[in-house]
Design an enzyme around this catalytic site. Structure first.
Site, PDB file in Angstrom:
ATOM      1  N   LYS A   1      -6.252   9.823   4.034  1.00  0.00           N
ATOM      2  CA  LYS A   1      -7.176   8.692   3.871  1.00  0.00           C
ATOM      3  C   LYS A   1      -8.546   9.128   4.396  1.00  0.00           C
ATOM      4  CE  LYS A   1      -7.154   3.797   5.032  1.00  0.00           C
ATOM      5  NZ  LYS A   1      -6.828   2.901   6.114  1.00  0.00           N
TER       6      LYS A   1
ATOM      7  N   HIS B   1     -11.297   7.019   4.665  1.00  0.00           N
ATOM      8  CA  HIS B   1     -12.091   5.902   5.176  1.00  0.00           C
ATOM      9  C   HIS B   1     -11.288   5.188   6.261  1.00  0.00           C
ATOM     10  CE1 HIS B   1      -9.463   4.260   2.099  1.00  0.00           C
ATOM     11  NE2 HIS B   1      -9.535   3.119   2.753  1.00  0.00           N
TER      12      HIS B   1
END
Ligand code: OMP
Length: 235
Positions: free
Chosen positions: A115, A117
């Site tokens: 991921k 963010h």
């Protein structure tokens, strides 16, 4: 039923059969071996079955911890995807068994996709850095999946102290000529030796063979025995 099994293993084996998580027939494995049986932990999705499986994992870990007090860990790590519910639900069961001993432990798992963010990274739950980690997974055949999980622990700076699986198929490590009959070490044995850690299994192929013997299932038994001779490890 296998006479020498502890009650929690015997009850798990019964539930494997009831949930049809243990199937007999012809199955192609990840390793391309053709197997006369398959263990599908994914079928333990119903609450009562999930409890039976996680109680068996938790009791297996506790039994070892009680007999070897130096065995301690901080995080139960479940590799995505199948290990995720196993880690969370087994940790909950451990806390039920002994809140003083297991109440402050954590679980964590990896994302398959990193991921970029929010909190970022690809570990969810406790950080592995500097922690003593036990990996929890469903099955070991050739050991490929477990080695991928070990790589994640290393990459994240954790210290691997143990592995637990529901089912050890007791198979030897693969080679270019997989069925040449040469005795080779087991996938689990290799991991034990290489990392010097305990690797636990709730059930093994031997328990299933013993179970079939008690049922008098001659055809399945014969096919499993033939498969065992072809792929069984030398230790
Ligand atoms: P290895 O990576 O070869 O050790 O295989 C382990 C994986 O195979 C497991 O994580 C399962 O995804 C799958 N598997 C089962 O779930 N049950 C079996 O009885 C056999 C396998 C398998 O494909 O070997």
């Amino acid at each position: 039923m296998a006479a020498s099994l502890p009650a929690y293993k015997e009850s798990f084996l019964k539930d494997c059969v009831a949930a049809e998580a243990l199937k007999f027939g012809t199955f192609t494995l990840k390793s391309k071996r053709i197997s006369p049986y398959f263990f599908n932990a994914g079928l333990f999705h119903r609450a009562d079955l999930l409890r039976s499986m996680t109680a068996a994992y938790a009791n297996t870990l506790k039994a070892y911890g009680d007999s070897s007090p130096s065995f301690e860990f901080d995080v139960l790590f479940g590799p995505a995807y199948k290990g995720i519910p196993l880690a969370a639900a087994t940790l909950d069961k451990l806390a039920d068994l002994d809140i003083a001993k297991y109440g402050k432990l954590s679980y964590s798992f990896n994302r398959k996709e990193a991921k970029d963010h929010g909190e970022g990274g690809n570990i969810v739950g406790a950080s592995l850095k500097g922690k003593r980690i036990v990996i929890i997974d469903d099955v070991i055949t050739a050991g490929t999946a477990i080695r991928e999980a070990i790589d994640i622990i290393k990459r994240e700076g954790g210290e691997l102290v143990g592995i637990i699986v529901a089912f050890d198929r007791l198979e030897k490590v693969p080679s270019a000529t997989d069925d040449d009959g040469t005795p080779r070490p087991s996938a689990i044995g290799e991991v034990r030796k290489q990392y010097g850690i305990p690797v636990f299994a709730i059930l093994t192929l031997d328990d299933v063979i013993e179970f079939l013997r008690s049922l008098g299932s001659a055809d399945d038994l014969k096919r499993l025995d033939e498969y065992r001779i072809k792929y069984k490890a030398s230790d």
